[in-house]
Motif scaffolding. Structure first.
Motif, PDB file in Angstrom:
ATOM      1  N   ASP A   1       0.920  -1.056  -0.093  1.00 30.44           N
ATOM      2  CA  ASP A   1      -0.183   0.126  -0.053  1.00 30.44           C
ATOM      3  C   ASP A   1       0.660   1.077   0.097  1.00 30.44           C
ATOM      4  O   ASP A   1       1.864   1.346   0.586  1.00 30.44           O
TER       5      ASP A   1
ATOM      6  N   HIS B   1      -6.947   0.497 -11.407  1.00 34.82           N
ATOM      7  CA  HIS B   1      -7.165  -1.136 -11.615  1.00 34.82           C
ATOM      8  C   HIS B   1      -6.327  -1.337 -13.061  1.00 34.82           C
ATOM      9  O   HIS B   1      -5.577  -2.280 -13.168  1.00 34.82           O
TER      10      HIS B   1
ATOM     11  N   LYS C   1     -13.906  -5.343  -8.077  1.00 37.74           N
ATOM     12  CA  LYS C   1     -15.054  -4.762  -9.186  1.00 37.74           C
ATOM     13  C   LYS C   1     -14.936  -3.124  -8.945  1.00 37.74           C
ATOM     14  O   LYS C   1     -14.627  -2.814  -7.795  1.00 37.74           O
TER      15      LYS C   1
ATOM     16  N   ARG D   1     -14.797   7.680   1.446  1.00 34.73           N
ATOM     17  CA  ARG D   1     -13.420   7.360   0.954  1.00 34.73           C
ATOM     18  C   ARG D   1     -13.424   7.139  -0.800  1.00 34.73           C
ATOM     19  O   ARG D   1     -12.311   7.402  -1.363  1.00 34.73           O
TER      20      ARG D   1
HETATM   21  N1  NAD Z   1     -16.281  -6.479  -3.743  1.00 31.44           N
HETATM   22  C1  NAD Z   1     -16.698  -5.616  -2.792  1.00 31.44           C
HETATM   23  O1  NAD Z   1     -17.682  -5.895  -2.312  1.00 31.44           O
HETATM   24  C2  NAD Z   1     -16.031  -4.429  -2.508  1.00 31.44           C
HETATM   25  C3  NAD Z   1     -16.166  -3.577  -1.413  1.00 31.44           C
HETATM   26  C4  NAD Z   1     -15.604  -2.423  -1.237  1.00 31.44           C
HETATM   27  C5  NAD Z   1     -14.406  -2.006  -2.225  1.00 31.44           C
HETATM   28  N2  NAD Z   1     -14.232  -2.588  -3.503  1.00 31.44           N
HETATM   29  C6  NAD Z   1     -13.333  -2.271  -4.438  1.00 31.44           C
HETATM   30  O2  NAD Z   1     -12.245  -2.340  -3.974  1.00 31.44           O
HETATM   31  C7  NAD Z   1     -11.468  -1.364  -4.555  1.00 31.44           C
HETATM   32  C8  NAD Z   1     -10.714  -0.501  -3.531  1.00 31.44           C
HETATM   33  O3  NAD Z   1     -11.806   0.026  -2.659  1.00 31.44           O
HETATM   34  P1  NAD Z   1     -11.830   0.315  -1.001  1.00 31.44           P
HETATM   35  O4  NAD Z   1     -13.132   0.443  -0.805  1.00 31.44           O
HETATM   36  O5  NAD Z   1     -10.899  -0.754  -0.571  1.00 31.44           O
HETATM   37  O6  NAD Z   1     -10.996   1.560  -1.164  1.00 31.44           O
HETATM   38  P2  NAD Z   1     -10.013   2.231  -0.012  1.00 31.44           P
HETATM   39  O7  NAD Z   1      -9.892   3.646  -0.514  1.00 31.44           O
HETATM   40  O8  NAD Z   1     -10.451   1.829   1.421  1.00 31.44           O
HETATM   41  O9  NAD Z   1      -8.780   1.557  -0.300  1.00 31.44           O
HETATM   42  C9  NAD Z   1      -7.659   1.693  -1.420  1.00 31.44           C
HETATM   43  C10 NAD Z   1      -6.329   1.506  -0.870  1.00 31.44           C
HETATM   44  O10 NAD Z   1      -5.351   1.731  -2.068  1.00 31.44           O
HETATM   45  C11 NAD Z   1      -4.426   2.495  -1.336  1.00 31.44           C
HETATM   46  N3  NAD Z   1      -3.398   2.789  -2.491  1.00 31.44           N
HETATM   47  C12 NAD Z   1      -3.773   4.037  -3.368  1.00 31.44           C
HETATM   48  N4  NAD Z   1      -2.995   4.308  -4.352  1.00 31.44           N
HETATM   49  C13 NAD Z   1      -1.900   3.407  -4.445  1.00 31.44           C
HETATM   50  C14 NAD Z   1      -0.829   2.905  -4.935  1.00 31.44           C
HETATM   51  N5  NAD Z   1      -0.403   3.716  -6.062  1.00 31.44           N
HETATM   52  N6  NAD Z   1      -0.380   1.859  -4.755  1.00 31.44           N
HETATM   53  C15 NAD Z   1      -0.524   0.992  -3.631  1.00 31.44           C
HETATM   54  N7  NAD Z   1      -1.533   1.375  -2.717  1.00 31.44           N
HETATM   55  C16 NAD Z   1      -2.524   2.638  -3.216  1.00 31.44           C
HETATM   56  C17 NAD Z   1      -4.862   3.383  -0.427  1.00 31.44           C
HETATM   57  O11 NAD Z   1      -3.654   3.998   0.245  1.00 31.44           O
HETATM   58  C18 NAD Z   1      -5.855   2.465   0.122  1.00 31.44           C
HETATM   59  O12 NAD Z   1      -5.467   1.900   1.178  1.00 31.44           O
HETATM   60  C19 NAD Z   1     -12.201  -0.469  -5.457  1.00 31.44           C
HETATM   61  O13 NAD Z   1     -12.161  -0.879  -6.606  1.00 31.44           O
HETATM   62  C20 NAD Z   1     -13.808  -0.971  -5.072  1.00 31.44           C
HETATM   63  O14 NAD Z   1     -14.647  -0.910  -6.149  1.00 31.44           O
HETATM   64  C21 NAD Z   1     -15.114  -3.809  -3.640  1.00 31.44           C
END
Ligand code: NAD
Length: 336
Positions: A33, A75, A93, A157
């Motif tokens: 991360d 992604h 997703k 977020r």
């Molecule tokens: N399947 C599901 O039910 C579900 C639920 C929530 C989120 N998601 C998906 O998961 C993905 C993330 O969502 P989230 O809610 O966890 O977001 P989030 O903001 O909580 O987490 C994203 C993480 O990525 C890190 N990050 C950002 N840029 C980065 C980089 N260049 N290198 C490494 N790390 C980096 C951030 O520091 C953060 O910790 C999204 O695509 C979202 O659509 C899916």
């Protein structure tokens, strides 16, 4: 033993890391991360090395497979980098932000011979697995309508997508999966209230080739989390609570006898109600196990890049429809 890594350790990625640690035939070899504190916390909690970039991870070790849970707008770039290194990817997703990116990613995965799975997690919800099995057995008869409610408080977020991509993509994917037919046309209404550049509330309607109608009611403006799906068919109605993992079937009784006497009215009356026993399981664990199986046995994952591309295409068509107030003909519309 296969080596796994997780990239992006926010609200979703940290759960991927936990699940890899819980599964026996895989070793979590690292987590990544860009946030120093986040990576330090997850690394400590899951007893695995932490890195602040993918390059650092790849210098230290080479995972066989990766869960990618960075924000949606990243992604494509991250997944391409991994696929081109021959690493199997489970990308959260929605697969990418554009259909063109999704197609390029699918093609790259094919040419590098790697598994590309996409985290449409609701397909692994045991309620959906059981519902699909019963639909296949014909319990509902002819399917008339699917109706999804997905209501949530606002996730502050998320800054790179609106509610259609973030939440409705789950229900779009489920409907495509359950009906298993092309969508012929759709119409959406969207409303931005918290944000003015992306939608916070969405109502959509889509028509499948056989005539079944999908209705979506999705927002992140509700102070209560709701995730339900109702299916109406010629033999009755299924109701699913995806959060509680509950499934009920309301059976149609035959039309009452006084109607027969009138002999002009045919209808539906209340019959038995069946509560279907569901063996509860964490959907994320089922999803990751399926991904590992796909990699180790060389089989197709339950949600592959092509499935996710179609879900994305449909989600983008809804957004376009809402913006322009037009019905999208899904057989002729070019959605990039
Ligand atoms: N399947 C599901 O039910 C579900 C639920 C929530 C989120 N998601 C998906 O998961 C993905 C993330 O969502 P989230 O809610 O966890 O977001 P989030 O903001 O909580 O987490 C994203 C993480 O990525 C890190 N990050 C950002 N840029 C980065 C980089 N260049 N290198 C490494 N790390 C980096 C951030 O520091 C953060 O910790 C999204 O695509 C979202 O659509 C899916």
């Amino acid at each position: 033993m296969l080596k796994a890594a997780v990239i992006g350790l926010g609200s979703m990625g940290r759960n991927h890391a936990r699940v890899y640690r819980e599964i026996e035939n895989v070793h979590l070899c690292g987590v990544v991360d860009s946030n120093k504190t986040t990576v330090a916390n997850v690394s400590r909690l899951q007893f695995t090395p932490g890195f602040e970039s993918v390059d650092e991870l790849l210098k230290a070790d080479r995972p066989d497979l990766v869960s990618l849970a960075v924000p949606t707008s990243m992604h494509f770039e991250f997944a391409m980098q991994l696929v081109e290194q021959g690493i199997h990817v489970l990308v959260e997703k929605p697969i990418t932000q554009t259909v063109e990116q999704a197609e390029r990613l699918v093609a790259a995965a094919q040419s590098h011979g790697v598994t590309l799975a996409v985290g449409h997690i609701e397909r692994f919800n045991p309620v959906i697995v059981e519902l699909r099995r019963r639909l296949g057995e014909g319990m509902l008869g002819r399917l008339y309508q699917l109706h999804a409610h997905r209501l949530s408080p606002y996730p502050s977020r998320i800054s790179d997508t609106g509610v259609v991509m973030d939440l409705a993509s789950h229900d779009i994917d489920l409907m495509l999966h359950l009906v298993n037919e092309p969508v012929v046309r759709l119409f959406g209404e969207t409303l931005g209230s918290i944000n003015d550049d992306r939608e916070d509330l969405f109502n959509g309607m889509m028509k499948f080739r056989s005539g079944a109608v999908g209705i979506l009611d999705v927002n992140w403006m509700t102070p209560r989390k709701v995730r339900t799906l109702t299916l109406t068919g010629s033999r009755g109605m299924f109701t699913c609570d995806l959060l509680r993992q509950e499934l009920f079937f309301y059976e149609n009784n035959s039309a009452p006898s006084q109607w027969d006497q009138l002999s002009i009215l045919h209808g539906v009356s209340e019959g038995n109600v069946l509560g279907i026993r569901i063996e509860r399981k964490e959907p994320l664990r089922a999803e990751i196990e399926d991904f590992i199986r796909a990699v180790s046995d060389g089989v197709r994952p339950r949600v592959d890049g092509q499935d996710a591309r179609e879900t994305l295409r449909t989600a983008l068509a809804f957004i376009g429809s809402g913006r322009e107030s037009v019905v999208q003909d899904m057989q002729t519309s070019v959605i990039a």
